[in-house]
Design an enzyme around this catalytic site. Structure first.
Site, PDB file in Angstrom:
ATOM      1  N   SER A 409      42.339  34.529  34.721  1.00 28.15           N
ATOM      2  CA  SER A 409      42.295  35.696  33.845  1.00 28.15           C
ATOM      3  C   SER A 409      41.710  36.901  34.564  1.00 28.15           C
ATOM      4  O   SER A 409      41.929  38.032  34.161  1.00 28.15           O
ATOM      5  CB  SER A 409      41.425  35.439  32.623  1.00 28.15           C
ATOM      6  N   HIS A 431      48.950  34.321  34.477  1.00 25.74           N
ATOM      7  CA  HIS A 431      47.889  34.373  33.471  1.00 25.74           C
ATOM      8  C   HIS A 431      48.491  34.044  32.104  1.00 25.74           C
ATOM      9  O   HIS A 431      49.110  34.892  31.465  1.00 25.74           O
ATOM     10  CB  HIS A 431      47.228  35.762  33.470  1.00 25.74           C
ATOM     11  N   GLU A 443      51.211  37.032  31.977  1.00 33.75           N
ATOM     12  CA  GLU A 443      51.103  38.050  33.030  1.00 33.75           C
ATOM     13  C   GLU A 443      51.408  37.360  34.362  1.00 33.75           C
ATOM     14  O   GLU A 443      50.762  36.357  34.701  1.00 33.75           O
ATOM     15  CB  GLU A 443      49.696  38.665  33.055  1.00 33.75           C
ATOM     16  N   ASN A 481      43.384  42.161  29.693  1.00 37.71           N
ATOM     17  CA  ASN A 481      41.932  41.987  29.588  1.00 37.71           C
ATOM     18  C   ASN A 481      41.165  43.166  30.170  1.00 37.71           C
ATOM     19  O   ASN A 481      40.054  43.457  29.740  1.00 37.71           O
ATOM     20  CB  ASN A 481      41.502  40.692  30.281  1.00 37.71           C
TER      21      ASN A 481
END
Ligand code: 3HC
Length: 702
Positions: A409, A431, A443, A481
Site C-alpha cells: 500500500s 495494490h 492500483e 492512499n
C-alpha cells in the site's frame, strides 16, 4: 466515415450499420440508414428489410460523445429512423448480435420483428449515464415485455441475454450463430403470412403487480440516494401505462432532456469515458504483446493473500498459495472455503463454480513449487526487509520472465525491484484493496524499469480478475492512499475545532459518500493507523499541527467496531454507530490541551476541509506523473473509496466547482491552518481558466 450499407439477399434488403467499433448512432449514421431504407422501399423486388449492426453486430445506441453538443440541423436523428422503420410499408426485422443497447434497442423495437443470436444481449443502460432512454425505449419496452419485466431493466440499466429477451417477448426468435440467416428466413415467413405487421406502439403496457411502481420507488430511495435518473425512469414507464403512446413519448423526451442537462449526467458520462481511458498507457501500444498467465502464485496467507488467491481462482487461473507456517495456511484455506460457501448461500455464485474455483487453489509450503508459475503476487507484512527477503527467494525459485508483483500500500516498489536486478523488467506493484476478493480497485504500480509487456499483462490480468486496474507511479501511498491522508487529517482537526463525529460524518454522507470518515475509521480499525503513526513518529514534522485524538482513543483500547468503541460506541452484535459522551469529553479535553478555541462549524466548511485536500493532492499527483490522467484519479476514488459516482470523482467535482474558487478557498484556509498550500498545477489551471478535464483531452489527442 460512419454510415450504412445495403445488400440485396434475393427479395430481402439487408441494411448494415457501419460505424466501428460499436455502431453508435453518430452523425452520418441516421442519414445513411434513411437513405438505404428509401432505396429498399423504392425497389419493387424487395419485400422486406433486415437491419443489423456491422462487425461484431453490437449497436451501442446514441453517440455518447455528442451529448451536450449541438446535433447538426441537416442530420436526421435516431428518432427519425425509428419513425421510418415503424411506418415502413415493408416489414422490418432487426437481426441482433452482440450488445444491443440504449438507442440500439430502441431502434430494434421500432422494427416489426426481432431475431437474436443466442449470444446477443439487450438493455436500456441509459440510467447509468444519468438519464432515461430518450427515443421511446420507456414506452416500447413495457409494451413488449410488460411493466414487471421492463421496469427493472430500465431503472437498473442491466442488460438481459437472448433467452430472457425471448421469454419477455422483447425478441421473437433466438437462433444459434449469426442471426442474419435466421432474420432472412423470419422475414420471408412473415411476408408469406402477410400483414399487418405488429408494432410495439399498438400494444398495451401490462402491469401484473399493481404495487410495482411504489415498491421500485422505495427501493430506489434506499439504494440510489441522491440520484435523479432512476426516479425519472420510473416516471417515464408510468407514462407508458397512463398516457397514450405519443403523449408518453413526448413526456419521456422532456424528462430525458432535463436529465441530460443535469450535473449528475455530466458526471456519469465523464465516468463512462474515464473507465475506458484507464487501459490506455501513453507511449505503450494497445496491441503490445502480453505474457501468458496460465499459472499464478501468492506468497503469504494473511487477509490480503487469501483474497488475492481467490482472485486468481475466480479468473480461472490455477494458483499456488505459499506460507511457511502450516497452521496459518490451513486456517487460510478454511477461510477461503467459508468465503465461497457464503457466496453460494447468498446466491451470488453457483455451487459448481465455487467448487471449481476452490479446487484451483493449491496450498504449498515450499517455494520451489513456484518454478512453473507465470506470475507471483507477494502479500507478506508491509515491512521492507521482509519484502526484500521474499523477493530474493522468489528470484531463486521462479523461472526467468515470471512476473513478480508486490502487494503493497505504501512501500517503494523501486527498492523492491532493485533487490532482483536480473528481473528488473518483470517487477511491479499490485495494490489490492481489502477485502481483495471483493473490492474492485487495483492500483498497478510501475517501477522505473518495468517493461511495457509486463505492465500491459498485469492490466489485462486485473480485468480478467474483474477488477478496475489503474496505473500508478511509485510514491508513498500511490494515488488513493496518498490523497486520503489529508481527508482524515482535516476530519480530525474539525473535531478539535468544534464539530462532532456525527456532524462530520453526516456532512460527508449528505455529499454522497455512503459513510463518513469516522464511521469508516471505526470499521477499518483505528489501531492500524495508530501503529503507522507510532512507526513514523521520529520523522514527523514537529513544526506542523498534529492531533493526538486518534492516539488517545487507541490508548483507551478504542480501536473501532472490533472493540465495541472508537469514535462511536457500538452495542454488542451491532454495527450501528452511537454517539458517545466519553468521546465528546475527550475531544474537548484535547482541544483545550492544544489551545484550540472551539466554534460552531457549518457543513459547507466540513465538505471543503475534507474534500479540497483530495483535489489539491490529486493535482500534485498529476503534476508528479503518478497518475496518468485526472480521470484515473476519479476512477480510483469511485472504486476504492466510494466517492459518489454521480459527482464524477474528486477531480471532476473540482472542475464543476471551479478551480479558481477552490484555489481561493485553499488560500483562505491557509491563512489559519497548516498544510494548506495550493498545488502548483491547480494554481496554473485556475489562472488559465482551465479544468482538469482539459488536460485529459490534451493527452487523449497527443
Ligand atoms: N457512444 C460513443 N462511443 C461509444 C459508445 C457510445 N454509445 N459505446 C461505446 N463507445 C466507445 C467507447 O468509448 C470505446 O471507445 P475507445 O476505444 O475510444 O475507448 C469503444 O466504443 C469501445 O467501447 P468499450 O471499450 O466499452 O467496448 P466493449 O466491447 O467492452 O463494450 C459496449 C461494448 C457493451 C457496447 C459498451 O461500450 C457500452 O456499454 N457502451 C455504452 C452503451 C450505452 O450506454 N448506450 C446508451 C447510449 S445513450 C442512448 O442510446 C440514448 C438514447 O436512449 C436516445
Amino acid at each position: 466515415m460512419p454510415g450504412a450499407i445495403l445488400e440485396r439477399h434475393g427479395d430481402v434488403a439487408v441494411i448494415t450499420i457501419d460505424n466501428p467499433p460499436v455502431n453508435a448512432m453518430s452523425v452520418g449514421v441516421p442519414s445513411a440508414i434513411l437513405a438505404r431504407l428509401a432505396e429498399a422501399q423504392l425497389d419493387a423486388a424487395i419485400k422486406a428489410v433486415v437491419v443489423r449492426g456491422g462487425g461484431g453486430g453490437t449497436i451501442a445506441g446514441a453517440d455518447i460523445r455528442m451529448f451536450g453538443k449541438p446535433w447538426p440541423a441537416d442530420e436526421p436523428t435516431l428518432r427519425d429512423v425509428i419513425a421510418a422503420f415503424e411506418t415502413s410499408p415493408k416489414p422490418v426485422v432487426a437481426a441482433l448480435r452482440g450488445s444491443c443497447l440504449g438507442g440500439g434497442l430502441e431502434l430494434a423495437m421500432s422494427a416489426h420483428y426481432r431475431v437474436a443470436g443466442a449470444d446477443a444481449s439487450v438493455g436500456q443502460p441509459e440510467v447509468k449515464l444519468g438519464f432515461p432512454p430518450g427515443a421511446g425505449g420507456t414506452q416500447r419496452l413495457p409494451r413488449l415485455a410488460g411493466v414487471d419485466a421492463a421496469l427493472p431493466m430500465i431503472v437498473e440499466g442491466n442488460p438481459i441475454g437472448a433467452a430472457r429477451a425471448l421469454e419477455f417477448g422483447v425478441v421473437d426468435r433466438v437462433v444459434d450463430g449469426d442471426p442474419l440467416a435466421g432474420a432472412l428466413a423470419f422475414a420471408r415467413e412473415r411476408v408469406a403470412a402477410g400483414g399487418p405487421h405488429p408494432r410495439a406502439r399498438d400494444k398495451a403496457a401490462k402491469v401484473n403487480d399493481p404495487k410495482i411502481f411504489e415498491a421500485t420507488r422505495a427501493a430506489v430511495a434506499r439504494r440510489a440516494r441522491g440520484l435523479r435518473a432512476p426516479l425519472a425512469c420510473i416516471e417515464c414507464v408510468a407514462a407508458a401505462v397512463n398516457l397514450p403512446f405519443d403523449d408518453g413519448v413526448k413526456r419521456e423526451r422532456a424528462i430525458f432532456e432535463a436529465c441530460m442537462a443535469s450535473p449528475e449526467s455530466a458526471a456519469l458520462r465523464h465516468v463512462f469515458f474515464a473507465e475506458r481511458a484507464i487501459g490506455k498507457v501513453p507511449g505503450v501500444a494497445k496491441d503490445t504483446t502480453k505474457k501468458t498467465i496460465a499459472k499464478g502464485g501468492v506468497v503469504g496467507s494473511g487477509t490480503m493473500g487469501t483474497g488475492i488467491a481467490m482472485n486468481f481462482a475466480n479468473a480461472g487461473i490455477p494458483v499456488k498459495l505459499f506460507d511457511a507456517d502450516a497452521v496459518a495456511l490451513k486456517r487460510c484455506m478454511a477461510t477461503i472455503e467459508k468465503n465461497y460457501a457464503g457466496s453460494v448461500a447468498r446466491g451470488s455464485l453457483a455451487k459448481d463454480k465455487a467448487d471449481k474455483a476452490f479446487a484451483l487453489i493449491q496450498p504449498v509450503s515450499d517455494l520451489a513449487t513456484f518454478a512453473d508459475v507465470d506470475m507471483v503476487i507477494e502479500a507478506v507484512f508491509e515491512e521492507m526487509p521482509i519484502k526484500l527477503e521474499v523477493f530474493r527467494a522468489l528470484d531463486k525459485a521462479c523461472k526467468p520472465g515470471a512476473i513478480l508483483a508486490s502487494n503493497t500500500s505504501y512501500l517503494n516498489i523501486d527498492t523492491i525491484a532493485d533487490a532482483v536486478p536480473a528481473r528488473h523488467g518483470d517487477v511491479l506493484g499490485t495494490h489490492f484493496f481489502s477485502p481483495a476478493n471483493v473490492m474492485r480497485l487495483l492500483e498497478v504500480v510501475r517501477t522505473k524499469s518495468v517493461s511495457a509487456e509486463t505492465l500491459m499483462t498485469v492490466l489485462d490480468l486485473g480485468r480478467r480478475m474483474r477488477k478496475v486496474p489503474v496505473v500508478a507511479g511509485a510514491c508513498h501511498g500511490f494515488i488513493g492512499n496518498r490523497m486520503l491522508e489529508g481527508y482524515f487529517r482535516e476530519a480530525v482537526f474539525l473535531l478539535e475545532e468544534g464539530a462532532s463525529p456525527t456532524q462530520v460524518d453526516k456532512a460527508i454522507t449528505d455529499f454522497g459518500f455512503p459513510m463518513g470518515p469516522f464511521t469508516v475509521g471505526d470499521l477499518a480499525g483505528l489501531d492500524i493507523s495508530w501503529r503507522k503513526r507510532k512507526a513514523g513518529e521520529a520523522g514527523r514534522d514537529k513544526t506542523k499541527r498534529y492531533s493526538p485524538l486518534g492516539d488517545r482513543l487507541c490508548e483507551r483500547g478504542r480501536f473501532g467496531q472490533k472493540t465495541g468503541a472508537g469514535y462511536y460506541r457500538y452495542e454488542a452484535g451491532s454495527r450501528a454507530p452511537i454517539p458517545d459522551p466519553e468521546v465528546d469529553d475527550l475531544i474537548v479535553a484535547v482541544a483545550k490541551e492544544q489551545g484550540i478555541a472551539r466554534r460552531s462549524i457549518g457543513d459547507e466548511e466540513i465538505v471543503q476541509r475534507c474534500l479540497h485536500p483530495l483535489v489539491n493532492e490529486g493535482a500534485r499527483i498529476l503534476d508528479d506523473g503518478i497518475a496518468l490522467r485526472a480521470g484515473d484519479i476519479d476512477i480510483v476514488w469511485l472504486n476504492g473509496y466510494a466517492f459518489p459516482a454521480w459527482r464524477g470523482g474528486p477531480m471532476h467535482w473540482a472542475d464543476t466547482v471551479g478551480l479558481s474558487g477552490i484555489v481561493v478557498t485553499i488560500e483562505r484556509f491557509g491563512r489559519d491552518h497548516d498544510f494548506w498550500e495550493p498545488a502548483r498545477l491547480l494554481v496554473r489551471l485556475a489562472r488559465e481558466g482551465r479544468h482538469f478535464a482539459d488536460l485529459d483531452k490534451e493527452d487523449a489527442h497527443a
